[in-house]
Design a protein around this motif. Structure first.
Motif, mmCIF file in Angstrom:
data_model
loop_
_atom_site.group_PDB
_atom_site.id
_atom_site.type_symbol
_atom_site.label_atom_id
_atom_site.label_comp_id
_atom_site.label_asym_id
_atom_site.label_seq_id
_atom_site.Cartn_x
_atom_site.Cartn_y
_atom_site.Cartn_z
ATOM 1 N N ALA A 141 -13.417 -30.837 -33.615
ATOM 2 C CA ALA A 141 -14.171 -30.900 -34.899
ATOM 3 C C ALA A 141 -15.600 -30.871 -34.557
ATOM 4 O O ALA A 141 -16.104 -31.711 -33.767
ATOM 5 N N ARG A 142 -16.524 -30.388 -35.080
ATOM 6 C CA ARG A 142 -17.890 -30.555 -34.793
ATOM 7 C C ARG A 142 -18.556 -30.511 -36.069
ATOM 8 O O ARG A 142 -18.213 -29.862 -37.242
ATOM 9 N N ALA A 143 -19.662 -31.521 -36.164
ATOM 10 C CA ALA A 143 -20.341 -31.617 -37.272
ATOM 11 C C ALA A 143 -20.865 -30.412 -38.072
ATOM 12 O O ALA A 143 -21.379 -29.522 -37.298
ATOM 13 N N ALA A 144 -20.800 -30.396 -39.445
ATOM 14 C CA ALA A 144 -21.223 -29.226 -40.095
ATOM 15 C C ALA A 144 -22.802 -29.135 -40.409
ATOM 16 O O ALA A 144 -23.169 -28.307 -40.809
ATOM 17 N N ILE A 146 -26.300 -32.387 -40.295
ATOM 18 C CA ILE A 146 -26.951 -33.451 -39.541
ATOM 19 C C ILE A 146 -26.044 -34.668 -39.639
ATOM 20 O O ILE A 146 -25.930 -35.688 -38.580
ATOM 21 N N GLU A 147 -25.289 -35.011 -40.627
ATOM 22 C CA GLU A 147 -24.535 -36.438 -40.807
ATOM 23 C C GLU A 147 -23.425 -36.225 -39.874
ATOM 24 O O GLU A 147 -22.723 -35.104 -39.819
ATOM 25 N N THR A 148 -22.913 -37.425 -39.206
ATOM 26 C CA THR A 148 -21.487 -37.326 -38.539
ATOM 27 C C THR A 148 -21.066 -38.662 -38.816
ATOM 28 O O THR A 148 -21.533 -39.539 -39.600
ATOM 29 N N GLY A 149 -19.634 -38.844 -38.611
ATOM 30 C CA GLY A 149 -19.004 -39.884 -38.742
ATOM 31 C C GLY A 149 -18.267 -39.857 -40.043
ATOM 32 O O GLY A 149 -18.138 -38.917 -40.773
ATOM 33 N N ARG A 150 -17.635 -41.149 -40.621
ATOM 34 C CA ARG A 150 -16.821 -41.288 -41.670
ATOM 35 C C ARG A 150 -17.716 -40.804 -43.006
ATOM 36 O O ARG A 150 -18.694 -40.802 -43.108
ATOM 37 N N GLY A 151 -16.924 -39.951 -43.648
ATOM 38 C CA GLY A 151 -17.468 -39.116 -44.843
ATOM 39 C C GLY A 151 -18.248 -38.029 -44.596
ATOM 40 O O GLY A 151 -18.510 -37.323 -45.602
ATOM 41 N N ALA A 152 -18.308 -37.691 -43.418
ATOM 42 C CA ALA A 152 -19.146 -36.339 -43.412
ATOM 43 C C ALA A 152 -18.463 -35.002 -42.982
ATOM 44 O O ALA A 152 -17.208 -35.293 -42.920
ATOM 45 N N ALA A 153 -19.065 -34.148 -43.562
ATOM 46 C CA ALA A 153 -18.181 -32.674 -43.096
ATOM 47 C C ALA A 153 -18.413 -32.274 -41.665
ATOM 48 O O ALA A 153 -19.112 -32.300 -40.979
ATOM 49 N N TYR A 154 -17.038 -31.637 -41.393
ATOM 50 C CA TYR A 154 -17.097 -31.168 -39.884
ATOM 51 C C TYR A 154 -16.264 -29.685 -40.115
ATOM 52 O O TYR A 154 -15.683 -29.188 -41.354
ATOM 53 N N LEU A 155 -16.793 -29.129 -38.965
ATOM 54 C CA LEU A 155 -15.804 -27.710 -38.852
ATOM 55 C C LEU A 155 -14.840 -27.778 -37.717
ATOM 56 O O LEU A 155 -15.078 -28.100 -36.699
ATOM 57 N N LEU A 156 -13.491 -27.450 -38.072
ATOM 58 C CA LEU A 156 -12.386 -27.615 -37.214
ATOM 59 C C LEU A 156 -12.074 -26.154 -36.636
ATOM 60 O O LEU A 156 -12.081 -25.187 -37.413
ATOM 61 N N THR A 157 -11.546 -26.089 -35.284
ATOM 62 C CA THR A 157 -11.129 -25.061 -34.661
ATOM 63 C C THR A 157 -10.209 -25.347 -33.708
ATOM 64 O O THR A 157 -10.150 -26.484 -32.898
ATOM 65 N N GLY A 158 -8.957 -24.570 -33.997
ATOM 66 C CA GLY A 158 -7.869 -25.368 -33.020
ATOM 67 C C GLY A 158 -6.281 -24.421 -33.566
ATOM 68 O O GLY A 158 -6.454 -23.584 -34.534
ATOM 69 N N HIS A 159 -5.405 -25.339 -33.220
ATOM 70 C CA HIS A 159 -3.956 -24.715 -33.606
ATOM 71 C C HIS A 159 -2.930 -25.784 -33.734
ATOM 72 O O HIS A 159 -3.141 -26.948 -32.972
ATOM 73 N N TYR A 188 -13.282 -25.974 -42.748
ATOM 74 C CA TYR A 188 -13.938 -27.247 -43.447
ATOM 75 C C TYR A 188 -13.022 -28.522 -43.591
ATOM 76 O O TYR A 188 -11.947 -28.252 -44.033
ATOM 77 N N GLY A 189 -13.549 -29.584 -43.355
ATOM 78 C CA GLY A 189 -12.923 -30.882 -43.477
ATOM 79 C C GLY A 189 -13.971 -32.004 -43.512
ATOM 80 O O GLY A 189 -14.935 -31.999 -43.060
ATOM 81 N N VAL A 190 -13.374 -33.216 -44.026
ATOM 82 C CA VAL A 190 -14.216 -34.455 -44.210
ATOM 83 C C VAL A 190 -13.553 -35.543 -43.252
ATOM 84 O O VAL A 190 -12.310 -35.631 -43.579
ATOM 85 N N MET A 191 -14.186 -36.087 -42.590
ATOM 86 C CA MET A 191 -13.733 -37.378 -41.788
ATOM 87 C C MET A 191 -13.319 -38.544 -42.588
ATOM 88 O O MET A 191 -14.045 -38.846 -43.658
#
Length: 582
Positions: free
Chosen positions: A206-209, A211-224, A295-298
């Motif tokens: 998961a990498r940050a979508a 500037i914001e990171t951590g709890r409540g921030a948006a991320y982009l997930l790649t995997g299986h 798209y995911g939210v931590m």
């Protein structure tokens, strides 16, 4: 031509005799004395009328037909629209949605949270137990939705956007963006092909979508994800790496809320690769998926994904215990019903001493499982999240904590294991009729292994018991002291506790080797204590017969087959208590 000629003419049908009629139009709740008594002990009598109505509805022939239809018409995956758009839709038979609507109407997805009052957890578990006797597949998305609520409640901003669609008792089967839905379901995705139970080996990143990171921030997930439970859910809680390591050399896993649709209303990049061709129920969909910048939210703190999602697993493990107990109960009543209506060698099966022994022994196992999950339900309601070294925790809270943290994984191991042998024995009561798919016994038998595997296999559960005993030493001590007090007047129970103490005080290297024996002994003692408690409410032999055959050092043999009860017990009375004659 007279009737005799027609009867014997080649090609005409024969008269059907000595076949048990289908078990239908009975009340699952009012015929279960053990469940009714446990409901009272849990302080949930306020829910008795609702359970009575629910038990009657579930036992109707038309509800049983829905279960059959949902399992004969498997879900179908449609990955693309006719225009070539990626849609990943799962098509279900209408019976599936009717079953989900029935579950939702009873509030079994959220009752202790949407209607918090004393006994609410036990009320919910009792209703879940009733439905699980009819159809298991529809419980999967409901269980995960229920278990996700305490996790999501810790994220106030996110939870406020979900509260209404989580708590509502309406089932909305539409596959549309969440903003357009009247209700939602939540699944989970932890398992990856290289790791299985070892989720710390997960590789999804998961990498940050932004500037914001951590709890409540948006991320982009790649995997299986190798097992992605109920892919038709509106969102999933998922584990993924946010950094390569957390400082200890282990991957840093975080938990993410991954919706089926992005905030802009487009489909999220969660691609269903295939539906699993699994053993067990055919009604539910289990899948394998890939994330392509999904798209995911931590949820929870970064790097604390396992700790965050394990709370969800604690609730799903309780439902595994309930589900297996329900399979036992369903198979038991079917076996008793069949034996009462089927004759062999000149009399009904149910009146033959050896068959009475088998049925009574099954009834003991079923009641013990029921008493156990209902006690665990009370513990989930009463226990506290405070640490054991908190001086404010009283003994009752410590005992509840021990039931929840120690006995739950042990129960998940033992009850789910017992369901396999149990359903096989009950199927045998039906003989060849039990082995064909037209009846319910084959479906019960196929379903029995899943709860032993899902949410932690037997070894994982038993090792979890050992960890809990170490981490919750004060709670364990409080529970075992309470059991000692209860066992003072019962030499067999007292001796069983002595044997448990020997196992627990063995060398550290031997405890892991003996983990299954420790978990087994904990559960059997717990069940015996609970059955003795129930025995005070009415004259029945269940507790004494259970203790004699499961814990007595001279007579007990946990590896024995069912049907080896001593003749001194009233087998017929045990059977009648389990399922009264109609």
């Amino acid at each position: 031509m007279n009737s005799t000629d027609v009867t014997h003419r080649p090609g005409t049908t024969h008269e059907v005799t000595n076949q048990a009629p289908p078990l239908a139009d009975y009340n699952l709740f009012t015929t279960d004395a053990a469940l009714g008594e446990a409901l009272t002990r849990a302080g949930a009598d306020w829910h008795r009328e609702t359970l009575t109505r629910h038990g009657e509805a579930l036992g109707k022939a038309q509800t049983l037909a829905l279960a059959d239809l949902a399992n004969r018409h498997e879900p179908e995956l449609h990955t693309h629209s006719p225009r070539g758009e990626r849609i990943d839709e799962i098509e279900f038979h209408p019976a599936w949605h009717e079953l989900l609507a029935l579950l939702r109407e009873q509030g079994l997805h959220a009752l202790p949270y949407s209607d918090p009052r004393p006994g609410a957890m036990a009320a919910r578990c009792a209703g879940y137990f009733l439905h699980a006797q009819i159809e298991s597949g529809s419980l999967c998305p409901l269980t995960m939705t229920f278990a996700s609520i305490p996790v999501l409640q810790r994220e106030p901003a996110l939870f406020e956007t979900l509260r209404e669609v989580l708590y509502t008792r309406e089932h909305d089967p539409r596959d549309v963006p969440l903003a357009q839905k009247r209700s939602m379901m939540i699944g989970m995705g932890m398992t990856e092909k290289q790791g299985g139970s070892d989720v710390r080996s997960n590789r999804t990143e998961a990498r940050a979508a932004g500037i914001e990171t951590g709890r409540g921030a948006a991320y982009l997930l790649t995997g299986h994800k190798w097992f992605f439970s109920a892919p038709q859910c509106d969102a999933h809680l998922v584990l993924a790496r946010t950094t390569e390591h957390d400082g200890s050399g282990a991957p840093s896993l975080s938990c993410f809320f991954v919706p089926r649709y992005r905030p802009d209303g487009t489909k999220n990049a969660v691609n269903v690769q295939r539906l699993k061709n699994k053993l067990g129920n055919r009604s539910n969909a289990s899948s394998e998926v890939e994330f392509f910048d999904a798209y995911g939210v931590m949820v929870g703190d970064e790097g604390r994904g396992v700790a965050t999602i394990i709370e969800m697993a604690n609730y799903t493990r309780l439902d595994c215990v309930i589900g297996s107990a329900a399979l036992m109960r369903a198979a038991l009543v079917q076996a008793i019903h069949h034996a009462r209506h089927r004759s062999a060698f000149g009399r009904p099966l149910a009146q033959q001493p050896l068959m009475e022994n088998v049925l009574a022994d099954l009834a003991l196992e079923s009641e013990a499982a029921t008493a156990l999950f209902m006690r665990l339900a009370r513990a989930f309601e009463d226990s506290t999240d405070a640490r054991p070294d908190d001086d404010s925790i009283d003994t009752t809270a410590l005992e509840a904590r021990a039931w929840r943290r120690i006995v739950t994984p042990a129960a998940k191991f033992w009850v789910c294991k017992r369901a396999l042998a149990f359903t096989g024995e009950a199927m045998e009561v039906w003989g060849g009729n039990g082995y064909v798919e037209e009846g319910p016994m084959a479906r019960f038998y196929r379903e029995a292994p899943v709860n032993s595997i899902w949410e932690g296999s037997g070894n994982v559960m038993c090792l979890d018991v050992l960890r809990a005993l170490e981490r919750e030493a004060d709670a364990a001590q409080a529970l075992f002291l309470a059991w000692r007090r209860d066992a003072q007047t019962h030499p067999v129970l007292d001796a069983a506790l002595d044997r448990l103490s020997v196992l627990l005080n063995g060398a550290p290297g031997t405890r892991e080797t003996s983990a299954r024996r420790i978990a087994q002994q904990i559960v059997l003692i717990a069940q015996a204590i609970l059955l003795r408690e129930a025995a005070h409410e009415g004259p029945h032999e269940t507790a004494d017969a259970f203790i004699a055959t499961r814990l007595d050092e001279h007579d007990a043999d946990c590896d024995r087959v069912f049907g080896t009860l001593p003749a001194r017990f009233d087998h017929a009375a045990i059977i009648e208590r389990a399922f009264p004659s109609r």
